[in-house]
Structures are given as C-alpha cells and as structure tokens.
Design a protein around this motif. Sequence first.
Motif, PDB file in Angstrom:
ATOM      1  N   ASP A 125     -28.336 -41.112   9.227  1.00 27.46           N
ATOM      2  CA  ASP A 125     -28.556 -42.551   9.250  1.00 27.46           C
ATOM      3  C   ASP A 125     -28.790 -42.955  10.708  1.00 27.46           C
ATOM      4  O   ASP A 125     -28.062 -42.523  11.596  1.00 27.46           O
ATOM      5  CB  ASP A 125     -27.316 -43.257   8.698  1.00 27.46           C
ATOM      6  CG  ASP A 125     -27.487 -44.759   8.597  1.00 27.46           C
ATOM      7  OD1 ASP A 125     -28.000 -45.225   7.569  1.00 27.46           O
ATOM      8  OD2 ASP A 125     -27.093 -45.469   9.543  1.00 27.46           O
ATOM      9  N   CYS A 127     -28.865 -46.109  13.007  1.00 27.36           N
ATOM     10  CA  CYS A 127     -28.599 -47.537  13.194  1.00 27.36           C
ATOM     11  C   CYS A 127     -27.640 -47.648  14.367  1.00 27.36           C
ATOM     12  O   CYS A 127     -26.995 -46.673  14.747  1.00 27.36           O
ATOM     13  CB  CYS A 127     -27.985 -48.159  11.943  1.00 27.36           C
ATOM     14  SG  CYS A 127     -27.921 -49.973  12.003  1.00 27.36           S
ATOM     15  N   CYS A 129     -25.164 -50.112  14.479  1.00 29.72           N
ATOM     16  CA  CYS A 129     -23.969 -50.917  14.166  1.00 29.72           C
ATOM     17  C   CYS A 129     -22.661 -50.144  14.318  1.00 29.72           C
ATOM     18  O   CYS A 129     -21.635 -50.727  14.651  1.00 29.72           O
ATOM     19  CB  CYS A 129     -24.075 -51.540  12.782  1.00 29.72           C
ATOM     20  SG  CYS A 129     -24.120 -50.351  11.435  1.00 29.72           S
ATOM     21  N   GLU A 130     -22.685 -48.833  14.099  1.00 25.09           N
ATOM     22  CA  GLU A 130     -21.450 -48.066  14.272  1.00 25.09           C
ATOM     23  C   GLU A 130     -21.148 -47.832  15.762  1.00 25.09           C
ATOM     24  O   GLU A 130     -20.050 -47.414  16.103  1.00 25.09           O
ATOM     25  CB  GLU A 130     -21.569 -46.690  13.595  1.00 25.09           C
ATOM     26  CG  GLU A 130     -21.720 -46.745  12.079  1.00 25.09           C
ATOM     27  CD  GLU A 130     -22.978 -46.033  11.582  1.00 25.09           C
ATOM     28  OE1 GLU A 130     -23.866 -46.747  11.074  1.00 25.09           O
ATOM     29  OE2 GLU A 130     -23.099 -44.816  11.734  1.00 25.09           O
ATOM     30  N   SER A 172     -31.865 -47.404   9.212  1.00 32.14           N
ATOM     31  CA  SER A 172     -31.287 -48.343   8.247  1.00 32.14           C
ATOM     32  C   SER A 172     -31.095 -49.727   8.843  1.00 32.14           C
ATOM     33  O   SER A 172     -30.389 -50.553   8.292  1.00 32.14           O
ATOM     34  CB  SER A 172     -29.933 -47.811   7.768  1.00 32.14           C
ATOM     35  OG  SER A 172     -29.013 -47.787   8.840  1.00 32.14           O
ATOM     36  N   LYS A 202     -33.944 -53.280   2.508  1.00 31.37           N
ATOM     37  CA  LYS A 202     -32.485 -53.314   2.580  1.00 31.37           C
ATOM     38  C   LYS A 202     -32.055 -54.775   2.583  1.00 31.37           C
ATOM     39  O   LYS A 202     -32.442 -55.545   3.464  1.00 31.37           O
ATOM     40  CB  LYS A 202     -32.015 -52.620   3.860  1.00 31.37           C
ATOM     41  CG  LYS A 202     -30.517 -52.706   4.079  1.00 31.37           C
ATOM     42  CD  LYS A 202     -30.084 -51.861   5.260  1.00 31.37           C
ATOM     43  CE  LYS A 202     -28.600 -52.007   5.531  1.00 31.37           C
ATOM     44  NZ  LYS A 202     -28.171 -51.158   6.646  1.00 31.37           N
ATOM     45  N   PHE A 211     -18.067 -49.933   3.071  1.00 28.42           N
ATOM     46  CA  PHE A 211     -18.714 -49.061   4.070  1.00 28.42           C
ATOM     47  C   PHE A 211     -18.299 -49.471   5.476  1.00 28.42           C
ATOM     48  O   PHE A 211     -18.073 -48.623   6.342  1.00 28.42           O
ATOM     49  CB  PHE A 211     -20.242 -49.154   3.944  1.00 28.42           C
ATOM     50  CG  PHE A 211     -21.015 -48.471   5.039  1.00 28.42           C
ATOM     51  CD1 PHE A 211     -21.455 -47.160   4.886  1.00 28.42           C
ATOM     52  CD2 PHE A 211     -21.300 -49.124   6.242  1.00 28.42           C
ATOM     53  CE1 PHE A 211     -22.164 -46.527   5.898  1.00 28.42           C
ATOM     54  CE2 PHE A 211     -22.009 -48.496   7.254  1.00 28.42           C
ATOM     55  CZ  PHE A 211     -22.444 -47.196   7.082  1.00 28.42           C
ATOM     56  N   ARG A 212     -18.218 -50.766   5.692  1.00 28.34           N
ATOM     57  CA  ARG A 212     -17.902 -51.216   7.057  1.00 28.34           C
ATOM     58  C   ARG A 212     -16.485 -50.832   7.449  1.00 28.34           C
ATOM     59  O   ARG A 212     -16.202 -50.629   8.620  1.00 28.34           O
ATOM     60  CB  ARG A 212     -18.174 -52.711   7.182  1.00 28.34           C
ATOM     61  CG  ARG A 212     -19.678 -52.945   7.088  1.00 28.34           C
ATOM     62  CD  ARG A 212     -20.088 -54.386   7.206  1.00 28.34           C
ATOM     63  NE  ARG A 212     -21.518 -54.510   6.905  1.00 28.34           N
ATOM     64  CZ  ARG A 212     -22.142 -55.656   6.713  1.00 28.34           C
ATOM     65  NH1 ARG A 212     -21.470 -56.798   6.812  1.00 28.34           N
ATOM     66  NH2 ARG A 212     -23.435 -55.675   6.451  1.00 28.34           N
ATOM     67  N   ARG A 224     -25.725 -60.352   9.243  1.00 29.37           N
ATOM     68  CA  ARG A 224     -26.940 -59.551   9.389  1.00 29.37           C
ATOM     69  C   ARG A 224     -28.170 -60.227   8.763  1.00 29.37           C
ATOM     70  O   ARG A 224     -29.162 -59.578   8.460  1.00 29.37           O
ATOM     71  CB  ARG A 224     -26.738 -58.174   8.751  1.00 29.37           C
ATOM     72  CG  ARG A 224     -25.500 -57.399   9.230  1.00 29.37           C
ATOM     73  CD  ARG A 224     -25.770 -55.911   9.343  1.00 29.37           C
ATOM     74  NE  ARG A 224     -24.607 -55.042   9.356  1.00 29.37           N
ATOM     75  CZ  ARG A 224     -23.764 -54.891  10.385  1.00 29.37           C
ATOM     76  NH1 ARG A 224     -23.933 -55.594  11.491  1.00 29.37           N
ATOM     77  NH2 ARG A 224     -22.760 -54.027  10.301  1.00 29.37           N
ATOM     78  N   GLN A 228     -31.630 -58.173   7.769  1.00 30.27           N
ATOM     79  CA  GLN A 228     -31.610 -57.671   6.394  1.00 30.27           C
ATOM     80  C   GLN A 228     -32.195 -58.730   5.461  1.00 30.27           C
ATOM     81  O   GLN A 228     -32.173 -59.916   5.770  1.00 30.27           O
ATOM     82  CB  GLN A 228     -30.164 -57.318   5.993  1.00 30.27           C
ATOM     83  CG  GLN A 228     -29.591 -56.216   6.886  1.00 30.27           C
ATOM     84  CD  GLN A 228     -28.176 -55.814   6.518  1.00 30.27           C
ATOM     85  OE1 GLN A 228     -27.504 -56.496   5.737  1.00 30.27           O
ATOM     86  NE2 GLN A 228     -27.702 -54.715   7.091  1.00 30.27           N
ATOM     87  N   LYS A 255     -32.048 -50.736  -1.303  1.00 32.87           N
ATOM     88  CA  LYS A 255     -30.596 -50.758  -1.142  1.00 32.87           C
ATOM     89  C   LYS A 255     -30.076 -52.177  -1.155  1.00 32.87           C
ATOM     90  O   LYS A 255     -30.690 -53.010  -0.483  1.00 32.87           O
ATOM     91  CB  LYS A 255     -30.287 -50.094   0.194  1.00 32.87           C
ATOM     92  CG  LYS A 255     -28.875 -50.167   0.661  1.00 32.87           C
ATOM     93  CD  LYS A 255     -28.772 -49.553   2.020  1.00 32.87           C
ATOM     94  CE  LYS A 255     -27.360 -49.740   2.525  1.00 32.87           C
ATOM     95  NZ  LYS A 255     -27.250 -49.395   3.898  1.00 32.87           N
ATOM     96  N   SER A 281     -21.503 -48.548  -1.107  1.00 33.28           N
ATOM     97  CA  SER A 281     -20.043 -48.478  -1.135  1.00 33.28           C
ATOM     98  C   SER A 281     -19.412 -49.438  -2.143  1.00 33.28           C
ATOM     99  O   SER A 281     -18.540 -49.043  -2.910  1.00 33.28           O
ATOM    100  CB  SER A 281     -19.496 -48.737   0.265  1.00 33.28           C
ATOM    101  OG  SER A 281     -19.932 -49.987   0.761  1.00 33.28           O
ATOM    102  N   TYR A 320     -21.885 -41.894  -3.329  1.00 33.74           N
ATOM    103  CA  TYR A 320     -20.572 -41.324  -3.045  1.00 33.74           C
ATOM    104  C   TYR A 320     -20.067 -40.522  -4.249  1.00 33.74           C
ATOM    105  O   TYR A 320     -19.110 -39.773  -4.137  1.00 33.74           O
ATOM    106  CB  TYR A 320     -19.585 -42.453  -2.675  1.00 33.74           C
ATOM    107  CG  TYR A 320     -20.102 -43.237  -1.475  1.00 33.74           C
ATOM    108  CD1 TYR A 320     -19.962 -42.735  -0.182  1.00 33.74           C
ATOM    109  CD2 TYR A 320     -20.815 -44.433  -1.645  1.00 33.74           C
ATOM    110  CE1 TYR A 320     -20.478 -43.410   0.908  1.00 33.74           C
ATOM    111  CE2 TYR A 320     -21.332 -45.112  -0.562  1.00 33.74           C
ATOM    112  CZ  TYR A 320     -21.169 -44.599   0.710  1.00 33.74           C
ATOM    113  OH  TYR A 320     -21.700 -45.266   1.787  1.00 33.74           O
TER     114      TYR A 320
HETATM  115  C1  PBG Z   1     -26.092 -49.378   8.609  1.00 29.47           C
HETATM  116  C2  PBG Z   1     -25.764 -49.047   7.213  1.00 29.47           C
HETATM  117  C3  PBG Z   1     -24.965 -49.765   6.341  1.00 29.47           C
HETATM  118  C4  PBG Z   1     -24.924 -49.045   5.158  1.00 29.47           C
HETATM  119  C5  PBG Z   1     -25.704 -47.913   5.337  1.00 29.47           C
HETATM  120  N1  PBG Z   1     -26.232 -47.947   6.615  1.00 29.47           N
HETATM  121  C6  PBG Z   1     -24.136 -50.975   6.544  1.00 29.47           C
HETATM  122  C7  PBG Z   1     -24.684 -52.287   6.861  1.00 29.47           C
HETATM  123  O1  PBG Z   1     -25.888 -52.516   6.895  1.00 29.47           O
HETATM  124  O2  PBG Z   1     -23.849 -53.145   7.129  1.00 29.47           O
HETATM  125  C8  PBG Z   1     -24.172 -49.434   3.928  1.00 29.47           C
HETATM  126  C9  PBG Z   1     -23.937 -48.345   2.951  1.00 29.47           C
HETATM  127  C10 PBG Z   1     -22.904 -48.633   1.948  1.00 29.47           C
HETATM  128  O3  PBG Z   1     -22.432 -49.765   1.768  1.00 29.47           O
HETATM  129  O4  PBG Z   1     -22.517 -47.666   1.269  1.00 29.47           O
HETATM  130  N2  PBG Z   1     -25.809 -48.316   9.471  1.00 29.47           N
END
Ligand code: PBG
Length: 329
Positions: A125, A127, A129-130, A172, A202, A211-212, A224, A228, A255, A281, A320
């Motif tokens: 992935d 992105c 954000c992490e 993503s 997305k 997920f967060r 977001r 998004q 997604k 998630s 998952y």
């Molecule tokens: C961003 C990302 C997200 C998810 C996958 N990639 C989170 C977001 O956009 O806040 C969510 C996946 C999930 O909820 O299982 N890196």
Amino acid sequence: MAVSTRTSLALTRRPRRLRRTEAIRALVRETRLTPDCFIYPLFICAGEGVRREIGSMPGVFQLSVDEAIKEAAAAKGDGVPAVILFGLPETKDPEGSAAYDPDAPVQTAVRALKREVRDLLVMTDVCLCEYTSHGHCGIVEGDEIVNDLTVDQLVRAALSHAVAGADVVAPSDMMDGRVGAIRKTLDERGFDRTAIMSYAAKYCSGFYGPFREAAESTPQFGDRRSHQMDPGNVAEALREVEIDIEEGADIVLVKPALPYLDVLAKVKEHFGYPTAAYHVSGEYSMLKAAAQRGWLDEPRVMMESLIGIRRAGADMIITYYAREAARAL
Ligand code: PBG
C-alpha cells in the motif's frame, strides 16, 4: 393415490428443478470463489516476535517482520497467493518521510517475504497517512493537502517498495496524477515490470475506522473529504478509473466493497479491466462483532459477502478473511 389428486399447475418453467440437489446447484452456479482471488492484508511493525491483536479486528494482528513471514507462509499454505503490506513506522514527521526509508518495516518485510516465501505475490500500500505526524495522506499547508508535493513523496515511497522487490505497488491516497508519476519513475529506474494497482475509486468512508486503529493513522484534525470520493457519486468513479487506466494502472480497485457493489459492477462492465475490491476493516469488524454475539453465522455471512463482491465484478478481493475463507473452500 394422493399424488394423482394433487392439482398441478401447467407450468412450462420450473426454476426450482435446478435447485434440487447440491450437485445440480453446483453445475449451474454462475460465480465461484477460489482462494487464488484473495489478497491478504498484513500490518508490519518494528521489533521481533511481535504479534499484537487489533482490538476492533479480532484475528488481525500487527506483526513484526519475522511474524509476518510466518503469517504469509501460512496464508500461502492455505492457498492465498498474495499479501498487501501496510507499515507502522517507528517515527512520524509532517512529510511522512519514513514512507521511503529503505529500512522501515514495509521495505524490510518485502525483502524478507520475497526471500523466504516461495512464489508469494507481494503488494504494498502506498500512502502517507501511516507516516505523517498529523495522520493525513499528504503534505499539509494550512488546512490544505497539497496535491503535487504529496505526489513527489508517494513516488519516493513507491520506488522504495519496488527497489525492495514488491511485485505490485498500490497507491491508496487519491491524489491526482500519482499513477502516471509513479509509472514514469518506475520505468525510468528500470522497474518496468512492477505493476500498479490503483485505488481508483476510493470513497470517504466510515468503514475504515478499525483500520485506522490497526495502522495508527487517524487524522489528528479534519477528515479525508478533500481527496476521497463522496459516497453519492458513481459517474465520478468511472472518470477516476478512466484517468488511472490512462496513466498506466494495471489493476483498478473499488473501496469499500459491499456498500459500493453498484460501482464495482459498473467499473467492470465499462472497462473490462482487471478489477479489485477491498472488503475493508469495518466490513470485517461488523461481521466479527455480530458473530461473537451469536447474532450471525460467521462462515455463512463471510462466504456470502465474498461471493457477492465477486458476482458484482471483482476479479480479486483484498480481505482480512482471506485465510479463513481459503481454508473453508
Ligand atoms: C490508506 C488506506 C486506508 C485503508 C487502506 N489504505 C485508510 C484510509 O484511507 O483512511 C483502509 C482499509 C480498511 O479499512 O481496511 N493508507
């Protein structure tokens, strides 16, 4: 005899004939699930021997690289061909620079998985954000997520994953132009064989909540919505997919999955392109929570959810449930 006195409708069509036994149902089944359409998400953290369960996602863990190898090997053993990696860096900063640290958990895990687990397809992935201290998907100026500066960072992250050996990079973030920019840099650096799966449509969704927690990526302020997609839109999803295909995406992704099956169906119908869906998630957590209370029969609703996603048009599903579903098949 009772039978002969029964009234009988003069029906020419009796669809129930094809539902009488499992054998005949199997013959006429239009959609099938097989383990080789699953992609299994893994959350990679630093350290050794770490296997930390996520509170809101029973059965899902933050894993150190050594544990991730075991988990991926077990998934492969269950018949799941692919994993997608998310990273929990040790440090975060406003630019998310740990996203392209060659020694960060994801890059380290990619190298280890490609070395240790034979024939495993490794996706990452892409992105920020992490990795950002504020939890946003990009560079923030004022209250704006600045598109083009963010794309530069995403390109660095994607390249670092390719260098580590990722088979597929999966942006993503929903910034404009990132697929083309990533493709161009990968090609210039000799990674023309690295594929791009773009999270093309997305949506800005509440279903990402668990997920967060797992990825420790909740935004510290705001939301977001500036990148998004709005949940009410479908024509826009087709435009997004079209742009990403033009820019060089090899696979396009929709997604979340279940609340957006119409979008998935239209994307597949319209473009006939390799299409993925992310069973996210929140979709997993709600089934788990209901199952734990005995309110739903988990194996049934798991399979029904996944087959619904396939039927709508997904060639592959990030879920998952990948291992559980593969084992049940
Ligand atoms: C961003 C990302 C997200 C998810 C996958 N990639 C989170 C977001 O956009 O806040 C969510 C996946 C999930 O909820 O299982 N890196």
